[in-house]
Design a protein around this motif. Structure first.
Motif, PDB file in Angstrom:
ATOM      1  N   ASP A 121       0.838  -1.202   0.000  1.00 42.41           N
ATOM      2  CA  ASP A 121       0.000   0.000   0.000  1.00 42.41           C
ATOM      3  C   ASP A 121       0.877   1.258   0.000  1.00 42.41           C
ATOM      4  O   ASP A 121       2.105   1.177   0.028  1.00 42.41           O
ATOM      5  N   GLU A 122       0.203   2.416  -0.020  1.00 44.77           N
ATOM      6  CA  GLU A 122       0.916   3.690  -0.097  1.00 44.77           C
ATOM      7  C   GLU A 122       1.884   3.888   1.074  1.00 44.77           C
ATOM      8  O   GLU A 122       2.951   4.449   0.920  1.00 44.77           O
ATOM      9  N   TYR A 126       5.689   4.884   0.744  1.00 48.57           N
ATOM     10  CA  TYR A 126       6.150   6.114   1.393  1.00 48.57           C
ATOM     11  C   TYR A 126       7.384   5.837   2.249  1.00 48.57           C
ATOM     12  O   TYR A 126       8.373   6.565   2.190  1.00 48.57           O
ATOM     13  N   SER A 137       3.395  13.185  -2.743  1.00 46.86           N
ATOM     14  CA  SER A 137       2.243  12.314  -2.983  1.00 46.86           C
ATOM     15  C   SER A 137       2.703  10.974  -3.540  1.00 46.86           C
ATOM     16  O   SER A 137       3.786  10.860  -4.114  1.00 46.86           O
ATOM     17  N   ILE A 138       1.834   9.998  -3.348  1.00 45.08           N
ATOM     18  CA  ILE A 138       2.037   8.661  -3.903  1.00 45.08           C
ATOM     19  C   ILE A 138       0.704   8.248  -4.510  1.00 45.08           C
ATOM     20  O   ILE A 138      -0.343   8.370  -3.870  1.00 45.08           O
ATOM     21  N   ARG A 139       0.771   7.780  -5.750  1.00 45.98           N
ATOM     22  CA  ARG A 139      -0.447   7.293  -6.417  1.00 45.98           C
ATOM     23  C   ARG A 139      -0.164   5.902  -6.964  1.00 45.98           C
ATOM     24  O   ARG A 139       0.645   5.739  -7.854  1.00 45.98           O
ATOM     25  N   LEU A 140      -0.817   4.904  -6.399  1.00 48.83           N
ATOM     26  CA  LEU A 140      -0.707   3.539  -6.888  1.00 48.83           C
ATOM     27  C   LEU A 140      -1.932   3.259  -7.741  1.00 48.83           C
ATOM     28  O   LEU A 140      -3.064   3.456  -7.297  1.00 48.83           O
TER      29      LEU A 140
END
Length: 190
Positions: A121-122, A126, A137-140
């Motif tokens: 997960d993010e 991170y 930001s993180i976008r999966l």
């Protein structure tokens, strides 16, 4: 020249099929499958053609399949040396990047990260990237139809220096039993 990366391609889809389908976007220089991982690289004679391919085909379903196409435009100047060596297509057509590409690369603060385990997960991503600087930001990415995570995403830093350090340190490293391929993400001009 530019390329698109076609992700999560079913094994029964051939390079010939890809060539026929994507040739409507413009002249194709080469179509190559990257080992047996379900990734194709399609190189076009111009960035415009690659942009058309990414816009037109991203999200469409493969014939007879339930999964959707993930098409990501990749300027060849952003591909790593290691990827160039592993991929004959890239070795054949890469020249030094145009001055505009060098400027874009020097300003890039977002990384395209391929090879992320779908179970991650993010928070995990991170924790991996925060050691290199402030992560904005993180976008999966997730499959539209199933809601399951795809094996790629984007990590944005507050400056290019941090992004470059993370790319240099983590590209081709193993994270959760998967090898990460990391390039700078250069957004398409609007």
């Amino acid at each position: 020249m530019s390329a698109v990366m076609l992700l999560d391609v079913p094994l029964n889809i051939s390079a010939d099929w890809i060539n026929v389908v994507f040739s409507g976007c413009g002249p194709i220089v080469k179509v190559s499958r990257w080992t047996t991982t379900g990734i194709f690289f399609i190189s076009f004679g111009s960035e415009h053609c690659a942009g058309v391919a990414a816009q037109h085909f991203h999200g469409l379903k493969f014939p007879g399949q339930s999964n959707h196409m993930s098409v990501v435009e990749i300027p060849l100047s952003s591909l790593t040396d290691e990827m160039q060596m592993r991929q004959a297509m890239v070795e054949d057509i890469v020249d030094s990047p145009a001055p505009a590409s060098r400027v874009q690369m020097a300003q890039a603060t977002t990384l395209f990260v391929y090879g992320i385990c779908p179970k991650v997960d993010e928070r995990h991503v991170y924790e991996l990237f925060e050691q290199f600087g402030t992560v904005n930001s993180i976008r999966l990415e997730v499959h539209r139809s199933t809601g399951r995570r795809k094996n790629f995403g984007y990590v944005s830093f507050d400056n290019h220096f941090c992004a470059a350090r993370a790319k240099e340190a983590l590209n081709r490293t193993v994270f959760c039993n998967r090898t990460l391929d990391i390039t700078f993400y250069i957004p398409k001009p609007s």
